[in-house]
Every structure is written in structure tokens, then in C-alpha cells.
Motif scaffolding. Structure first.
Motif, PDB file in Angstrom:
ATOM      1  N   ARG A 143       0.834  -1.210   0.000  1.00  0.00           N
ATOM      2  CA  ARG A 143       0.000   0.000   0.000  1.00  0.00           C
ATOM      3  C   ARG A 143       0.866   1.256   0.000  1.00  0.00           C
ATOM      4  NH1 ARG A 143      -4.874   0.775   4.365  1.00  0.00           N
ATOM      5  NH2 ARG A 143      -5.552   2.857   3.739  1.00  0.00           N
ATOM      6  N   ILE A 144       1.934   1.250   0.784  1.00  0.00           N
ATOM      7  CA  ILE A 144       2.831   2.410   0.840  1.00  0.00           C
ATOM      8  C   ILE A 144       3.505   2.605  -0.521  1.00  0.00           C
ATOM      9  CG2 ILE A 144       5.012   3.234   1.832  1.00  0.00           C
ATOM     10  CD1 ILE A 144       3.971   2.058   4.543  1.00  0.00           C
ATOM     11  N   ALA A 145       3.990   1.504  -1.125  1.00  0.00           N
ATOM     12  CA  ALA A 145       4.635   1.599  -2.438  1.00  0.00           C
ATOM     13  C   ALA A 145       3.652   2.123  -3.491  1.00  0.00           C
ATOM     14  CB  ALA A 145       5.193   0.237  -2.848  1.00  0.00           C
ATOM     15  N   LEU A 146       2.425   1.625  -3.451  1.00  0.00           N
ATOM     16  CA  LEU A 146       1.394   2.093  -4.386  1.00  0.00           C
ATOM     17  C   LEU A 146       1.141   3.584  -4.198  1.00  0.00           C
ATOM     18  CD1 LEU A 146      -0.914   1.667  -6.450  1.00  0.00           C
ATOM     19  CD2 LEU A 146      -2.379   1.076  -4.504  1.00  0.00           C
ATOM     20  N   ASN A 147       1.016   4.016  -2.956  1.00  0.00           N
ATOM     21  CA  ASN A 147       0.728   5.430  -2.682  1.00  0.00           C
ATOM     22  C   ASN A 147       1.877   6.333  -3.107  1.00  0.00           C
ATOM     23  OD1 ASN A 147      -1.807   4.842  -1.727  1.00  0.00           O
ATOM     24  ND2 ASN A 147      -1.141   4.680   0.394  1.00  0.00           N
ATOM     25  N   GLU A 167      -8.247  13.281  -3.205  1.00  0.00           N
ATOM     26  CA  GLU A 167      -8.917  12.852  -1.971  1.00  0.00           C
ATOM     27  C   GLU A 167      -8.320  11.554  -1.440  1.00  0.00           C
ATOM     28  OE1 GLU A 167     -13.096  12.740  -2.861  1.00  0.00           O
ATOM     29  OE2 GLU A 167     -13.312  14.898  -2.585  1.00  0.00           O
ATOM     30  N   TYR A 168      -7.991  10.646  -2.352  1.00  0.00           N
ATOM     31  CA  TYR A 168      -7.387   9.381  -1.943  1.00  0.00           C
ATOM     32  C   TYR A 168      -6.032   9.628  -1.266  1.00  0.00           C
ATOM     33  CZ  TYR A 168      -5.013   4.893  -2.234  1.00  0.00           C
ATOM     34  OH  TYR A 168      -4.301   3.774  -1.926  1.00  0.00           O
ATOM     35  N   LEU A 169      -5.186  10.436  -1.908  1.00  0.00           N
ATOM     36  CA  LEU A 169      -3.865  10.706  -1.341  1.00  0.00           C
ATOM     37  C   LEU A 169      -3.961  11.421   0.003  1.00  0.00           C
ATOM     38  CD1 LEU A 169      -1.925  11.728  -4.585  1.00  0.00           C
ATOM     39  CD2 LEU A 169      -1.712   9.589  -3.282  1.00  0.00           C
ATOM     40  N   LEU A 170      -4.881  12.355   0.139  1.00  0.00           N
ATOM     41  CA  LEU A 170      -5.071  13.041   1.429  1.00  0.00           C
ATOM     42  C   LEU A 170      -5.490  12.042   2.515  1.00  0.00           C
ATOM     43  CD1 LEU A 170      -6.871  16.258   0.131  1.00  0.00           C
ATOM     44  CD2 LEU A 170      -4.609  16.170   1.228  1.00  0.00           C
ATOM     45  N   ALA A 171      -6.399  11.134   2.174  1.00  0.00           N
ATOM     46  CA  ALA A 171      -6.856  10.126   3.147  1.00  0.00           C
ATOM     47  C   ALA A 171      -5.730   9.163   3.508  1.00  0.00           C
ATOM     48  CB  ALA A 171      -8.052   9.367   2.582  1.00  0.00           C
ATOM     49  N   GLU A 172      -4.929   8.766   2.521  1.00  0.00           N
ATOM     50  CA  GLU A 172      -3.828   7.835   2.786  1.00  0.00           C
ATOM     51  C   GLU A 172      -2.745   8.489   3.652  1.00  0.00           C
ATOM     52  OE1 GLU A 172      -3.560   4.200   1.556  1.00  0.00           O
ATOM     53  OE2 GLU A 172      -5.523   5.003   2.117  1.00  0.00           O
ATOM     54  N   LYS A 173      -2.502   9.774   3.444  1.00  0.00           N
ATOM     55  CA  LYS A 173      -1.547  10.511   4.295  1.00  0.00           C
ATOM     56  C   LYS A 173      -2.053  10.529   5.726  1.00  0.00           C
ATOM     57  CE  LYS A 173       1.678  13.552   5.436  1.00  0.00           C
ATOM     58  NZ  LYS A 173       2.716  12.973   6.250  1.00  0.00           N
ATOM     59  N   LYS A 174      -3.342  10.816   5.880  1.00  0.00           N
ATOM     60  CA  LYS A 174      -3.944  10.856   7.215  1.00  0.00           C
ATOM     61  C   LYS A 174      -3.892   9.485   7.881  1.00  0.00           C
ATOM     62  CE  LYS A 174      -8.118  12.351   9.591  1.00  0.00           C
ATOM     63  NZ  LYS A 174      -9.457  12.916   9.448  1.00  0.00           N
ATOM     64  N   LEU A 187       1.127   7.184   3.543  1.00  0.00           N
ATOM     65  CA  LEU A 187       1.838   8.036   2.593  1.00  0.00           C
ATOM     66  C   LEU A 187       2.706   8.974   3.417  1.00  0.00           C
ATOM     67  CD1 LEU A 187       2.234   8.977  -0.340  1.00  0.00           C
ATOM     68  CD2 LEU A 187       0.297  10.537  -0.015  1.00  0.00           C
ATOM     69  N   LYS A 188       4.037   8.925   3.150  1.00  0.00           N
ATOM     70  CA  LYS A 188       4.977   9.702   3.968  1.00  0.00           C
ATOM     71  C   LYS A 188       4.747  11.202   3.794  1.00  0.00           C
ATOM     72  CE  LYS A 188       8.348   6.050   3.898  1.00  0.00           C
ATOM     73  NZ  LYS A 188       9.412   5.454   3.134  1.00  0.00           N
ATOM     74  N   ARG A 189       4.654  11.646   2.550  1.00  0.00           N
ATOM     75  CA  ARG A 189       4.415  13.082   2.331  1.00  0.00           C
ATOM     76  C   ARG A 189       3.564  13.249   1.060  1.00  0.00           C
ATOM     77  NH1 ARG A 189       9.656  12.271   1.675  1.00  0.00           N
ATOM     78  NH2 ARG A 189      10.392  12.273  -0.459  1.00  0.00           N
ATOM     79  N   LEU A 190       2.760  14.277   1.115  1.00  0.00           N
ATOM     80  CA  LEU A 190       1.913  14.607  -0.038  1.00  0.00           C
ATOM     81  C   LEU A 190       2.756  15.209  -1.147  1.00  0.00           C
ATOM     82  CD1 LEU A 190      -1.084  16.253   1.845  1.00  0.00           C
ATOM     83  CD2 LEU A 190      -1.130  14.085   0.601  1.00  0.00           C
TER      84      LEU A 190
END
Length: 195
Positions: free
Chosen positions: A122-126, A176-183, A187-190
Motif C-alpha cells: 500500500r505504501i509503495a502504491l501510494n 482525496e485518496y492521497l489526502l486520506a492515505e496521508k492521514k 503516505l509519507k508526504r503529499l
């Protein structure tokens, strides 16, 4: 754990699930056989004309010098097979519930065991999606600059990846997906375009 061949019925510690499924298949097979026997016995009873008689009908049979009708072997066989059939149906329902419970437990165990792999994937995908978001932003900016300057799109920037959304909109699906994954911590950083 090999994530390519996950099956709840082969999880270590859940061998009983395979046994439950085998018992369930056996009960279902026996229930079908019992259904057939009940049907056959019922047809034989109807064909013999031997139906349960009331006491007054038995009195009339005695007057006519006929034997009194009592439960015969066919009746007792039918009652026994019907009771067996009902017990098999109950057993099938019970085993189905046990299989569902064990499958849920095995599924939870599989998910617990696979979670580290899931998180890494999941992290690699994000990270890849964040890079795609940045590249998409640059592409849209180039496209917008060409249009705004009046140069036009002569053979370039004709096929914009609209499925990634317009990067200037924080409400696009990808944004929206990236913001949710960061939260959520996946995801290390946007991307700087989204931060």
C-alpha cells in the motif's frame, strides 16, 4: 505467508475447517439420500392404500371381519426416516454456521499475517500514485500554458490522463485518496502540488 495462494481452509491451526467442510458434504449427501427414501416410502404408503384409520374406522373393519389397522412397518419406517431427515437438515444448518464462524476466524488470521505485506504494498502504491500526481500536475500545467499562451496543442498534450483528475482540484478522486492515505499513515508526504 504466500499471498498468491491464500485460502482460509489451509491456514495453519484451522485444519478443523477442512474437516467441518468434509462433514458438511457428507451430511448433505446423506440428506439427499434421505429425501429420496422419504419420498419413496411416502409413495409406497399411498400406493398400498394404507392410511392411518380412526378408531371408528377400525371398529368398522372388525365388524367386516378385517384386521385392525395399526402402525405397520411402512409407517414406522417412514416416521424413522422423516426423523432422520429432520436431524440431517438440522445438522447441515449447524455445520454451515460452524463453517462460517471458522472461515471468519481463519480470514482474520490470514489478514493479520498478511498485514505487513499489505502495508508495504500500500505504501509503495501510494508513493507511485503521489509521483503520478506530481507528473500529472506538470503535464496539466504545460498543457494549460500552451493553451493560455495561444500556442495551442499541435500534436502534443492531446491525450490528457483525465482519469487522474485535474490536479488543481483538491476534490479529484486521486487528490482525496492521497489526502486520506496521508492521514491514515500510508503516505509519507503529499506531493508538493497537493500540500
Amino acid at each position: 505467508m504466500n499471498i498468491q495462494n491464500l485460502r482460509a481452509d489451509i491456514v495453519p491451526g484451522f485444519e478443523g475447517l477442512t474437516n467441518l467442510k468434509a462433514k458438511h458434504r457428507d451430511v448433505e449427501r446423506r440428506k439427499k439420500e434421505s429425501d429420496d427414501r422419504v419420498f419413496q416410502l411416502t409413495q409406497e404408503k399411498i400406493a398400498s392404500g394404507n392410511v392411518n384409520l380412526t378408531a371408528s374406522e377400525n371398529v368398522q373393519r372388525v365388524i367386516n371381519n378385517q384386521d385392525v389397522s395399526i402402525d405397520n412397518d411402512l409407517d414406522s419406517l417412514l416416521r424413522k426416516e422423516t426423523a432422520n431427515n429432520n436431524a440431517l437438515a438440522d445438522a447441515s444448518h449447524l455445520l454451515s454456521r460452524q463453517i462460517a464462524d471458522e472461515t471468519r476466524k481463519a480470514g482474520r488470521k490470514i489478514c493479520d499475517d498478511v498485514k505487513p505485506q499489505h502495508d508495504a504494498i500500500r505504501i509503495a502504491l501510494n508513493e507511485a500514485l503521489a509521483a503520478a500526481y506530481s507528473a500529472n500536475s506538470k503535464y496539466w500545467n504545460l498543457r494549460k500554458s500552451l493553451i493560455d499562451s495561444g500556442a495551442g496543442l499541435h500534436g502534443i498534450c492531446l491525450n490528457a490522463p483525465e482519469f487522474l483528475g485535474v490536479p488543481s482540484q483538491r476534490t479529484s478522486g486521486l487528490a482525496e485518496y492521497l489526502l486520506a492515505e496521508k492521514k491514515a499513515g500510508y503516505l509519507k508526504r503529499l506531493p508538493k502540488e497537493l500540500a
